[in-house]
Design an enzyme around this catalytic site. Structure first.
Site, PDB file in Angstrom:
ATOM      1  N   SER A   1      14.466 -22.753  76.161  1.00 47.88           N
ATOM      2  CA  SER A   1      16.628 -23.657  76.439  1.00 47.88           C
ATOM      3  C   SER A   1      16.849 -23.214  74.923  1.00 47.88           C
ATOM      4  O   SER A   1      16.380 -22.489  74.080  1.00 47.88           O
ATOM      5  CB  SER A   1      15.856 -24.967  76.551  1.00 47.88           C
TER       6      SER A   1
ATOM      7  N   TYR B   1      11.831 -33.081  75.380  1.00 45.84           N
ATOM      8  CA  TYR B   1      12.499 -31.855  76.298  1.00 45.84           C
ATOM      9  C   TYR B   1      12.051 -30.962  75.073  1.00 45.84           C
ATOM     10  O   TYR B   1      11.698 -29.436  75.295  1.00 45.84           O
ATOM     11  CB  TYR B   1      13.617 -31.759  77.511  1.00 45.84           C
TER      12      TYR B   1
END
Length: 261
Positions: free
Chosen positions: A152, A165
């Site tokens: 990401s 995350y």
């Protein structure tokens, strides 16, 4: 010196005859990877949590490819073992693994639940290790393969209210390098594909927030958020023979977001 270049062919990007496991490959970005690999010639084994697989089945079979599904919880080692066994029972081999499945939870650090942090880490990072490790054993015995871990933009930075995350996606880069170092000698290439801000149904609450949308867009040199179509070419490249000498790297597909201040 020029002889190898003369032998270059677009067949290097073909996945004809290949078998790919994709976690979370029935929805959102995972569905895009699944359909793209099918278009390139691969048969699919999709490990999923969401119940509905009808769209994935329809789109993949429309490309003339086979697809099998196995539903379960990636935080379970028994399920991970069942994925590997199921794919081998169905196809007899595993050529490609895309560790795509992920989850998130947003909350202020003062109240962020421990169990949510653990859940995000289990799905986003630990499952990548356990499934990747088991698949790599199969690949090593069969002459090699491709492992693609989905990172990401938060693999390189952090954001507020999502510690699990950010930490897990940073960890994906470390895991990718660990796999590359340990498994490269078996002709297994491991790389990370790191999407930027991509417009999907799952993040509609963010992209529909005009202030946030414009804030992010203004930082992207491409001048727009990405779409699933922007990612799939890189996924096919990393799954194909065209990337045989690329190992241990993280490729940001973010419109230039990570290059700006």
């Amino acid at each position: 010196m020029t002889e190898p270049i003369k032998e270059f062919s677009m067949d290097l990007f073909s996945l004809k005859g290949k078998v790919a496991i994709i976690t979370g490959g029935n929805t959102n970005l995972g569905l895009g990877y699944s359909v793209a690999l099918a278009k390139a010639g691969a048969d699919l084994f999709i490990a999923h949590f969401e119940e509905d697989v009808s769209e994935a089945k329809r789109l993949i079979e429309a490309e003339g490819r086979k697809v099998k599904f196995l539903r379960g919880d990636l935080s379970s080692k028994d399920y991970i073992n069942a994925i590997v066994k199921g794919c081998l029972d169905e196809y007899g081999k595993i050529d490609i693994l895309i560790n795509n499945a992920g989850t998130n939870h947003f909350e202020d650090f003062r109240t962020f639940p421990d169990e949510k942090y653990t859940q995000v880490m289990d799905i986003n990072l630990n499952a990548c290790y356990f499934l990747g490790n088991e698949v790599a054993k199969v690949m090593a015995d069969n002459g090699g393969g491709k492992i693609i871990n989905i990172g990401s933009v938060l693999s390189f930075t952090a954001d507020i209210m999502c510690p699990g995350y950010a930490v897990s996606k940073h960890g994906v880069i470390g895991l990718t390098r660990y796999f590359a170092n340990n498994m490269g000698k078996y002709n297994i290439q491991t790389n990370a594909l790191c999407p930027g801000f991509i417009k999907t149904e799952i993040n509609a609450d963010l992209s529909d927030n005009v202030e946030f949308y414009n804030k992010i867009t203004n930082r992207i040199p491409a001048g727009r958020w990405g779409t699933p179509e922007d990612l799939v070419g890189t996924a096919v490249f990393l799954a194909s023979r065209a990337s045989d000498y690329l190992n241990g790297w993280a490729i940001s597909v973010d419109g230039g977001f990570s290059t700006t201040l």
